[in-house]
Motif scaffolding. Sequence first.
Motif, mmCIF file in Angstrom:
data_model
loop_
_atom_site.group_PDB
_atom_site.id
_atom_site.type_symbol
_atom_site.label_atom_id
_atom_site.label_comp_id
_atom_site.label_asym_id
_atom_site.label_seq_id
_atom_site.Cartn_x
_atom_site.Cartn_y
_atom_site.Cartn_z
ATOM 1 N N ASP A 100 -5.333 59.617 3.898
ATOM 2 C CA ASP A 100 -5.145 59.920 2.194
ATOM 3 C C ASP A 100 -5.218 61.678 1.888
ATOM 4 O O ASP A 100 -5.869 62.473 1.577
ATOM 5 C CB ASP A 100 -6.011 59.624 1.578
ATOM 6 C CG ASP A 100 -5.932 57.992 1.299
ATOM 7 O OD1 ASP A 100 -4.790 57.396 1.897
ATOM 8 O OD2 ASP A 100 -6.968 57.187 0.813
ATOM 9 N N SER A 146 9.231 67.239 -0.084
ATOM 10 C CA SER A 146 8.888 66.733 1.327
ATOM 11 C C SER A 146 9.274 68.176 2.335
ATOM 12 O O SER A 146 10.135 68.759 2.137
ATOM 13 C CB SER A 146 9.038 65.490 2.165
ATOM 14 O OG SER A 146 10.959 66.031 1.309
ATOM 15 N N ALA A 198 7.584 61.267 9.969
ATOM 16 C CA ALA A 198 8.768 60.151 10.060
ATOM 17 C C ALA A 198 9.275 61.181 10.964
ATOM 18 O O ALA A 198 9.825 62.737 10.930
ATOM 19 C CB ALA A 198 9.366 59.586 9.057
ATOM 20 N N VAL A 234 6.700 56.340 12.513
ATOM 21 C CA VAL A 234 5.360 56.604 11.024
ATOM 22 C C VAL A 234 4.947 57.052 11.488
ATOM 23 O O VAL A 234 3.790 55.936 12.075
ATOM 24 C CB VAL A 234 5.646 55.785 9.710
ATOM 25 C CG1 VAL A 234 5.061 56.497 8.737
ATOM 26 C CG2 VAL A 234 7.718 56.216 9.313
ATOM 27 N N PHE A 235 3.879 58.377 11.405
ATOM 28 C CA PHE A 235 2.968 58.477 11.658
ATOM 29 C C PHE A 235 1.820 58.605 10.682
ATOM 30 O O PHE A 235 2.520 59.766 10.136
ATOM 31 C CB PHE A 235 2.648 59.832 12.139
ATOM 32 C CG PHE A 235 3.175 59.205 13.609
ATOM 33 C CD1 PHE A 235 2.294 58.861 15.026
ATOM 34 C CD2 PHE A 235 4.439 59.908 14.219
ATOM 35 C CE1 PHE A 235 2.649 58.923 16.245
ATOM 36 C CE2 PHE A 235 5.103 59.998 15.072
ATOM 37 C CZ PHE A 235 3.922 59.133 16.291
ATOM 38 N N ASN A 236 1.234 58.152 9.747
ATOM 39 C CA ASN A 236 0.423 57.582 9.036
ATOM 40 C C ASN A 236 -0.542 58.717 8.769
ATOM 41 O O ASN A 236 -1.921 58.388 9.729
ATOM 42 C CB ASN A 236 -0.673 56.567 8.142
ATOM 43 C CG ASN A 236 0.717 55.279 8.127
ATOM 44 O OD1 ASN A 236 2.407 55.697 7.335
ATOM 45 N ND2 ASN A 236 0.566 53.968 8.471
ATOM 46 N N MET A 237 -0.534 59.705 7.749
ATOM 47 C CA MET A 237 -1.727 60.330 7.848
ATOM 48 C C MET A 237 -3.134 60.211 6.342
ATOM 49 O O MET A 237 -2.849 59.052 5.663
ATOM 50 C CB MET A 237 -1.627 62.157 7.485
ATOM 51 C CG MET A 237 0.113 62.445 7.881
ATOM 52 S SD MET A 237 -1.327 62.535 10.381
ATOM 53 C CE MET A 237 -0.205 64.080 10.625
ATOM 54 N N THR A 260 8.354 65.002 6.471
ATOM 55 C CA THR A 260 7.537 64.701 6.042
ATOM 56 C C THR A 260 6.779 64.333 4.834
ATOM 57 O O THR A 260 7.790 64.467 3.616
ATOM 58 C CB THR A 260 6.199 65.796 6.211
ATOM 59 O OG1 THR A 260 6.582 67.000 5.360
ATOM 60 C CG2 THR A 260 5.114 66.118 7.562
ATOM 61 N N THR A 261 5.833 63.548 4.020
ATOM 62 C CA THR A 261 5.788 63.100 2.944
ATOM 63 C C THR A 261 4.766 63.158 2.138
ATOM 64 O O THR A 261 4.655 63.533 2.493
ATOM 65 C CB THR A 261 5.958 61.342 3.123
ATOM 66 O OG1 THR A 261 5.324 60.928 3.442
ATOM 67 C CG2 THR A 261 7.713 61.238 3.335
ATOM 68 N N ASN A 262 5.121 63.572 0.854
ATOM 69 C CA ASN A 262 3.641 63.750 0.219
ATOM 70 C C ASN A 262 4.256 63.497 -1.840
ATOM 71 O O ASN A 262 4.482 63.965 -2.618
ATOM 72 C CB ASN A 262 3.631 65.324 0.089
ATOM 73 C CG ASN A 262 2.626 66.282 -0.690
ATOM 74 O OD1 ASN A 262 1.719 65.236 -1.326
ATOM 75 N ND2 ASN A 262 1.534 66.851 0.058
ATOM 76 N N ASN A 319 2.256 61.916 5.242
ATOM 77 C CA ASN A 319 2.968 61.567 6.115
ATOM 78 C C ASN A 319 3.817 62.235 7.010
ATOM 79 O O ASN A 319 4.822 62.339 6.346
ATOM 80 C CB ASN A 319 3.391 59.566 5.979
ATOM 81 C CG ASN A 319 2.770 58.691 5.100
ATOM 82 O OD1 ASN A 319 1.238 58.808 5.960
ATOM 83 N ND2 ASN A 319 2.051 57.836 4.824
#
Length: 94
Positions: free
Chosen positions: A56, A82, A62, A51-54, A75-77, A60
């Motif tokens: 705020d 996603s 994964a 996982v790469f955190n982006m 990606t999550t949002n 992110n």
Amino acid sequence: MKRIRRSVWAAGVVLLVGGLLAGCSQEYDDERGKGDAPVQGKAGDDTPAEVFNMPDGFGNLATKCVGHGFRAYVTTNATGPSNVQIVEDKTCGG
């Protein structure tokens, strides 16, 4: 006669659209609150993803190998759906 056909056709369209919307409105939400789809027989790949955190406001990322020879990027949002991309990756052997 044409009026009856139009009425029947319109009623059919309303029922079809209503059925589609009702099916889409049911959101699955498990005990973790992730909304993951159930896996038949609970036999799936539960290995962790990288996982790469982006920052705020950005989704992110994964990634992990899926299947044999493929990698998934997800990606999550919180504000939208996603995004998923599955690409060939020779490092994902099996």
